[in-house]
Write a protein that holds these residues in place. Structure first.
Motif, PDB file in Angstrom:
ATOM      1  N   GLY A  62     125.265  43.768  -9.835  1.00 20.77           N
ATOM      2  CA  GLY A  62     124.444  44.889 -10.260  1.00 20.77           C
ATOM      3  C   GLY A  62     122.977  44.576 -10.079  1.00 20.77           C
ATOM      4  N   LYS A  63     122.104  45.435 -10.636  1.00 24.39           N
ATOM      5  CA  LYS A  63     120.670  45.257 -10.490  1.00 24.39           C
ATOM      6  C   LYS A  63     120.053  44.974 -11.860  1.00 24.39           C
ATOM      7  CE  LYS A  63     120.570  48.545  -6.634  1.00 24.39           C
ATOM      8  NZ  LYS A  63     120.027  49.837  -6.153  1.00 24.39           N
ATOM      9  N   ILE A  64     118.870  44.332 -11.834  1.00 26.38           N
ATOM     10  CA  ILE A  64     118.109  44.127 -13.061  1.00 26.38           C
ATOM     11  C   ILE A  64     116.732  44.736 -12.856  1.00 26.38           C
ATOM     12  CG2 ILE A  64     119.382  42.036 -13.663  1.00 26.38           C
ATOM     13  CD1 ILE A  64     116.992  40.400 -12.705  1.00 26.38           C
ATOM     14  N   PRO A  65     116.037  45.095 -13.937  1.00 24.67           N
ATOM     15  CA  PRO A  65     114.687  45.672 -13.793  1.00 24.67           C
ATOM     16  C   PRO A  65     113.760  44.711 -13.059  1.00 24.67           C
ATOM     17  CG  PRO A  65     115.512  45.958 -16.020  1.00 24.67           C
ATOM     18  CD  PRO A  65     116.468  45.048 -15.341  1.00 24.67           C
ATOM     19  N   ARG A  74     110.884  39.479 -12.124  1.00 23.14           N
ATOM     20  CA  ARG A  74     109.645  38.732 -11.914  1.00 23.14           C
ATOM     21  C   ARG A  74     109.517  37.574 -12.911  1.00 23.14           C
ATOM     22  NH1 ARG A  74     107.535  43.900 -10.632  1.00 23.14           N
ATOM     23  NH2 ARG A  74     106.948  44.271 -12.812  1.00 23.14           N
ATOM     24  N   ILE A  75     109.874  37.843 -14.176  1.00 25.57           N
ATOM     25  CA  ILE A  75     109.789  36.798 -15.195  1.00 25.57           C
ATOM     26  C   ILE A  75     110.721  35.637 -14.860  1.00 25.57           C
ATOM     27  CG2 ILE A  75     110.307  36.268 -17.613  1.00 25.57           C
ATOM     28  CD1 ILE A  75     109.413  39.126 -18.288  1.00 25.57           C
TER      29      ILE A  75
END
Length: 296
Positions: A252-255, A260-261
């Motif tokens: 799936g995807k993450i924000p 970035r973090i």
């Protein structure tokens, strides 16, 4: 060799896992109809007793596998067989199998070659009954050949809508590329095919769709949503093999902000030589280990 006759339920007979003798589909169907008409087998299969292993005490069919299968298909409760309870080596079993097959019928050359090469003993090679002409043909056979007579297959046609065709062609293209890199040939069991058809029908009914391609797409989406469950394949495995990251966190995807973090943290750990820059997953492992240690 001690040989005797016996009555046995054909379903109790162990069939050969590797059998050079084959029948085309129409020939086997004709055999079944003949057995149904006669109400019995007109020639007896030959069995040997298993003395050890998981099947100890059961009888394995060395010749007459198709007749036994036909009897099962017809539903005969008992059939008459010739049998031996003498302990037989694997070479002796193969020699008996080939000697009986040499009397009549057809053999799949590739399987016949594989079986014959198992026999080391010269006397057993003679006993097998293969003549020079047959052996000469075996030398010209590729062991990777597959006879259609040994396969039960069914052709499945699928129709894709225009907007789905490109994705389907991409998947097929990737599959073909993988096949080019691998000499192995994989076949699905009929039970697996039936399970697939059941899954497809259930998915189509649940979503009220009629198009097969749409049902396949829904099945793939369901698989992606549950990909983390693949961890069952390795979670108790103590080996050092590699596993797909999807089986850990799911596909799936993450924000972008979260990504970035995570990436900054991993880059800093790599810069500080805490992890190998080529193995950023080590950073995730370290962070997870620290968290678990703090929660003890």
């Amino acid at each position: 060799m001690n040989i005797f006759t016996m009555e046995i339920d054909p379903k109790e007979i162990l069939l050969l896992e590797t059998n050079a003798r084959y029948m085309k589909h129409e020939e086997f169907n004709r055999l079944v109809e003949n057995v149904r008409r006669d109400g019995k087998l007109t020639s007896a299969p030959f069995l040997c007793l298993e003395h050890d292993g998981p099947h100890a005490g059961k009888y394995r069919c060395l010749s007459g596998n198709h007749r036994t299968q036909a009897a099962i298909a017809v539903g005969l409760p008992k059939i008459t067989c010739l049998a031996t309870d003498d302990p037989l080596t694997e070479q002796e079993r193969v020699a008996i199998q080939l000697s009986h097959n040499a009397i009549s019928g057809q053999d799949d050359p590739a399987t016949l070659k594989a079986l014959y090469e198992q026999i080391i003993d010269t006397e057993l090679k003679k006993y097998s009954g293969l003549d020079d002409k047959t052996l000469d043909l075996l030398d010209k056979v590729s062991i990777m050949s597959i006879s259609e007579a040994n396969l039960s297959f069914q052709t499945l046609s699928m129709v894709f809508l225009p907007d789905e065709l490109e994705a389907a062609q991409k998947v097929i293209g990737e599959a073909l590329e993988r096949v080019k890199k691998d000499d192995a040939v994989w076949l699905a069991r009929m039970s697996q095919y039936e399970d697939w058809m059941d899954a497809q029908e259930l998915t189509a009914s649940s979503h009220n769709v009629k198009n097969v391609a749409t049902a396949v797409d829904l099945i793939l989406q369901q698989f992606k949503r549950n990909m983390a469950q693949l961890s069952e394949g390795w979670i108790e495995d103590e080996s050092s093999r590699w596993v797909p990251i999807e089986s850990v966190i799911g596909r799936g995807k993450i924000p972008a902000g979260s990504a970035r973090i995570i990436r900054r943290a991993l880059d800093k750990m790599a810069g500080a030589k805490e992890i190998n820059a080529r193995n950023l997953w080590e950073g995730l492992e370290k962070m997870a280990s620290r968290y678990l240690a703090e929660r003890k």
